[in-house]
Design a protein around this motif. Sequence first.
Motif, PDB file in Angstrom:
ATOM      1  N   ALA A  86       7.306  -4.960   3.490  1.00 12.14           N
ATOM      2  CA  ALA A  86       7.315  -4.031   4.621  1.00 12.14           C
ATOM      3  C   ALA A  86       7.785  -2.646   4.189  1.00 12.14           C
ATOM      4  O   ALA A  86       7.370  -1.632   4.759  1.00 12.14           O
ATOM      5  CB  ALA A  86       8.211  -4.569   5.731  1.00 12.14           C
ATOM      6  N   ARG A  87       8.652  -2.586   3.166  1.00 11.13           N
ATOM      7  CA  ARG A  87       9.183  -1.313   2.687  1.00 11.13           C
ATOM      8  C   ARG A  87       8.357  -0.731   1.524  1.00 11.13           C
ATOM      9  O   ARG A  87       8.645   0.363   1.058  1.00 11.13           O
ATOM     10  CB  ARG A  87      10.629  -1.492   2.205  1.00 11.13           C
ATOM     11  CG  ARG A  87      11.607  -1.901   3.294  1.00 11.13           C
ATOM     12  CD  ARG A  87      13.045  -1.817   2.791  1.00 11.13           C
ATOM     13  NE  ARG A  87      13.277  -2.706   1.649  1.00 11.13           N
ATOM     14  CZ  ARG A  87      13.737  -3.942   1.741  1.00 11.13           C
ATOM     15  NH1 ARG A  87      13.998  -4.464   2.938  1.00 11.13           N
ATOM     16  NH2 ARG A  87      13.942  -4.683   0.653  1.00 11.13           N
ATOM     17  N   ALA A  88       7.366  -1.465   1.058  1.00 12.66           N
ATOM     18  CA  ALA A  88       6.585  -1.031  -0.100  1.00 12.66           C
ATOM     19  C   ALA A  88       5.637   0.111   0.260  1.00 12.66           C
ATOM     20  O   ALA A  88       5.338   0.353   1.433  1.00 12.66           O
ATOM     21  CB  ALA A  88       5.793  -2.207  -0.661  1.00 12.66           C
ATOM     22  N   SER A  89       5.148   0.798  -0.753  1.00 14.44           N
ATOM     23  CA  SER A  89       4.180   1.879  -0.543  1.00 14.44           C
ATOM     24  C   SER A  89       2.903   1.325   0.087  1.00 14.44           C
ATOM     25  O   SER A  89       2.386   0.286  -0.353  1.00 14.44           O
ATOM     26  CB  SER A  89       3.841   2.552  -1.872  1.00 14.44           C
ATOM     27  OG  SER A  89       4.986   3.172  -2.428  1.00 14.44           O
ATOM     28  N   ALA A  90       2.413   2.009   1.078  1.00 14.80           N
ATOM     29  CA  ALA A  90       1.201   1.570   1.779  1.00 14.80           C
ATOM     30  C   ALA A  90      -0.029   2.131   1.065  1.00 14.80           C
ATOM     31  O   ALA A  90      -0.782   2.935   1.622  1.00 14.80           O
ATOM     32  CB  ALA A  90       1.250   2.024   3.230  1.00 14.80           C
ATOM     33  N   ASP A  91      -0.221   1.700  -0.170  1.00 10.51           N
ATOM     34  CA  ASP A  91      -1.306   2.244  -0.988  1.00 10.51           C
ATOM     35  C   ASP A  91      -2.352   1.210  -1.383  1.00 10.51           C
ATOM     36  O   ASP A  91      -3.265   1.498  -2.156  1.00 10.51           O
ATOM     37  CB  ASP A  91      -0.726   2.904  -2.238  1.00 10.51           C
ATOM     38  CG  ASP A  91       0.158   1.955  -3.066  1.00 10.51           C
ATOM     39  OD1 ASP A  91       0.177   0.744  -2.768  1.00 10.51           O
ATOM     40  OD2 ASP A  91       0.826   2.432  -3.992  1.00 10.51           O
ATOM     41  N   GLY A  92      -2.209  -0.027  -0.858  1.00 10.15           N
ATOM     42  CA  GLY A  92      -3.183  -1.066  -1.182  1.00 10.15           C
ATOM     43  C   GLY A  92      -2.871  -1.860  -2.423  1.00 10.15           C
ATOM     44  O   GLY A  92      -3.655  -2.726  -2.812  1.00 10.15           O
ATOM     45  N   TYR A  93      -1.697  -1.608  -3.042  1.00 10.39           N
ATOM     46  CA  TYR A  93      -1.369  -2.288  -4.290  1.00 10.39           C
ATOM     47  C   TYR A  93      -0.217  -3.292  -4.161  1.00 10.39           C
ATOM     48  O   TYR A  93       0.154  -3.920  -5.148  1.00 10.39           O
ATOM     49  CB  TYR A  93      -1.054  -1.258  -5.378  1.00 10.39           C
ATOM     50  CG  TYR A  93      -2.288  -0.502  -5.803  1.00 10.39           C
ATOM     51  CD1 TYR A  93      -3.207  -1.066  -6.686  1.00 10.39           C
ATOM     52  CD2 TYR A  93      -2.558   0.755  -5.279  1.00 10.39           C
ATOM     53  CE1 TYR A  93      -4.356  -0.391  -7.047  1.00 10.39           C
ATOM     54  CE2 TYR A  93      -3.709   1.443  -5.641  1.00 10.39           C
ATOM     55  CZ  TYR A  93      -4.606   0.858  -6.520  1.00 10.39           C
ATOM     56  OH  TYR A  93      -5.754   1.526  -6.876  1.00 10.39           O
ATOM     57  N   THR A  94       0.319  -3.447  -2.955  1.00 14.57           N
ATOM     58  CA  THR A  94       1.324  -4.476  -2.705  1.00 14.57           C
ATOM     59  C   THR A  94       0.936  -5.216  -1.435  1.00 14.57           C
ATOM     60  O   THR A  94       0.782  -4.600  -0.369  1.00 14.57           O
ATOM     61  CB  THR A  94       2.733  -3.881  -2.537  1.00 14.57           C
ATOM     62  OG1 THR A  94       3.053  -3.094  -3.680  1.00 14.57           O
ATOM     63  CG2 THR A  94       3.773  -4.992  -2.395  1.00 14.57           C
ATOM     64  N   LEU A  95       0.775  -6.529  -1.541  1.00 16.11           N
ATOM     65  CA  LEU A  95       0.344  -7.370  -0.427  1.00 16.11           C
ATOM     66  C   LEU A  95       1.345  -8.492  -0.228  1.00 16.11           C
ATOM     67  O   LEU A  95       2.170  -8.778  -1.096  1.00 16.11           O
ATOM     68  CB  LEU A  95      -1.045  -7.958  -0.710  1.00 16.11           C
ATOM     69  CG  LEU A  95      -2.139  -6.983  -1.155  1.00 16.11           C
ATOM     70  CD1 LEU A  95      -3.396  -7.739  -1.544  1.00 16.11           C
ATOM     71  CD2 LEU A  95      -2.423  -5.969  -0.057  1.00 16.11           C
ATOM     72  N   PHE A  96       1.255  -9.151   0.913  1.00 15.38           N
ATOM     73  CA  PHE A  96       2.169 -10.250   1.242  1.00 15.38           C
ATOM     74  C   PHE A  96       1.366 -11.442   1.731  1.00 15.38           C
ATOM     75  O   PHE A  96       0.458 -11.294   2.557  1.00 15.38           O
ATOM     76  CB  PHE A  96       3.156  -9.795   2.319  1.00 15.38           C
ATOM     77  CG  PHE A  96       4.095 -10.870   2.818  1.00 15.38           C
ATOM     78  CD1 PHE A  96       4.822 -11.657   1.936  1.00 15.38           C
ATOM     79  CD2 PHE A  96       4.256 -11.087   4.182  1.00 15.38           C
ATOM     80  CE1 PHE A  96       5.693 -12.637   2.395  1.00 15.38           C
ATOM     81  CE2 PHE A  96       5.127 -12.063   4.649  1.00 15.38           C
ATOM     82  CZ  PHE A  96       5.846 -12.837   3.757  1.00 15.38           C
ATOM     83  N   LEU A  97       1.691 -12.635   1.204  1.00 15.51           N
ATOM     84  CA  LEU A  97       1.086 -13.865   1.706  1.00 15.51           C
ATOM     85  C   LEU A  97       1.939 -14.339   2.880  1.00 15.51           C
ATOM     86  O   LEU A  97       2.998 -14.938   2.702  1.00 15.51           O
ATOM     87  CB  LEU A  97       1.029 -14.938   0.618  1.00 15.51           C
ATOM     88  CG  LEU A  97       0.270 -16.206   1.017  1.00 15.51           C
ATOM     89  CD1 LEU A  97      -1.232 -15.926   1.119  1.00 15.51           C
ATOM     90  CD2 LEU A  97       0.520 -17.344   0.029  1.00 15.51           C
ATOM     91  N   ALA A  98       1.492 -14.045   4.069  1.00 13.12           N
ATOM     92  CA  ALA A  98       2.278 -14.297   5.285  1.00 13.12           C
ATOM     93  C   ALA A  98       1.931 -15.631   5.917  1.00 13.12           C
ATOM     94  O   ALA A  98       0.864 -16.194   5.677  1.00 13.12           O
ATOM     95  CB  ALA A  98       2.038 -13.168   6.294  1.00 13.12           C
ATOM     96  N   GLY A  99       2.837 -16.117   6.746  1.00  9.71           N
ATOM     97  CA  GLY A  99       2.619 -17.316   7.546  1.00  9.71           C
ATOM     98  C   GLY A  99       3.297 -17.142   8.890  1.00  9.71           C
ATOM     99  O   GLY A  99       3.930 -16.114   9.161  1.00  9.71           O
ATOM    100  N   ARG A 100       3.162 -18.140   9.752  1.00  6.97           N
ATOM    101  CA  ARG A 100       3.723 -18.063  11.100  1.00  6.97           C
ATOM    102  C   ARG A 100       5.209 -17.701  11.125  1.00  6.97           C
ATOM    103  O   ARG A 100       5.629 -16.903  11.976  1.00  6.97           O
ATOM    104  CB  ARG A 100       3.475 -19.380  11.832  1.00  6.97           C
ATOM    105  CG  ARG A 100       3.961 -19.391  13.275  1.00  6.97           C
ATOM    106  CD  ARG A 100       3.614 -20.685  13.987  1.00  6.97           C
ATOM    107  NE  ARG A 100       2.191 -20.764  14.272  1.00  6.97           N
ATOM    108  CZ  ARG A 100       1.392 -21.725  13.810  1.00  6.97           C
ATOM    109  NH1 ARG A 100       1.864 -22.655  13.000  1.00  6.97           N
ATOM    110  NH2 ARG A 100       0.118 -21.741  14.123  1.00  6.97           N
TER     111      ARG A 100
END
Length: 331
Positions: A86-100
């Motif tokens: 959530a705090r990472a740069s919003a540049d398309g190079y950091t993603l998160f594998l999210a769940g419920r």
Amino acid sequence: MGGFKNGLGLLVAASSAFPLAAMSSGEAADVYPRRPITLVVGFPPGGGADVIARHVAMHMSDDLGQKVIIENRPGAAGNIAAASVARASADGYTLFLAGRPAALHKVLYKSIHYDFARDFVPVGGVVGIPYVLVMGKHVAAANLREAFALARKNPEKATCASSGIGTTSHLLCEGVGERAGLSWLHVPYPGGVAALKDLVGGRIEFAVVSVPAALSLIESGGLRTMVVFSKERVPAIPSVPDAEEQGLGDLEAEGWCAIVAPAGTPAHAVSRLNRSLNKALSNAGLRKKIVQLGYVIPSRQNSPETLESFIEEDTEKWTDILRRRQLGGRQ
């Protein structure tokens, strides 16, 4: 509301409706990505989420022409990983594998350091995670009706284990208790494997765990599987009745894994990632592996917009259950 499988849709030729806008950083749409991408997983290496992430990342790397690197940041039921992305740069190079759990932790905990709806944008669904209610072989019940009757008669001896506070298995323990009029004790464990160990050892009576975690014990007969919380029977365990067959259709609730990115990630990066994810999930070898592991493949349009709508509806449904069971607002 349908489950993840029905909510995220047909992967064949699926593509995002996001426009191909230029990146605010100046990187042109036609050169993204130009360096490796990090996919953060909030659980240790070797677990179910990690295994799925690595299979998907391998196929996405081939399509994108850049490595998709898995970074494990376990702890706090995925909260540490979620907060970092959530705090990472919003540049398309950091993603998160999210769940419920990531979408519900703000309801469960007062001191959470991110807001899922505000701080992330959806990329696409990865897999649905079917869950089962399993019973120890030491419990003197032959079927689900007898099991519930026994739990009502002896509430002090009725325990339902889960893989942790706020997880889908915890929500289902609470949902089954509410639906069947049970006052059983919820026992959180640090993962489904630990819960299953105590179930087989006769220290707890019931557990809700994911099909992938329980698959080997189900196949070997080490426990009794009462119901799978899916809209239809799961290919990996076709003999186990689904929620509708057992009169628990309102508790159809597959877990889900999805890729999300920090809010503000350029639309064309989200679109490119979505196309790559859908191409990976259309691979016959990967689809076979997903089913073998006990997961479910999304079966309809798998776009960022569809994922966003699904998560909104899913979060609203389970927030209501948490509040009725008075489980929100923990420190």
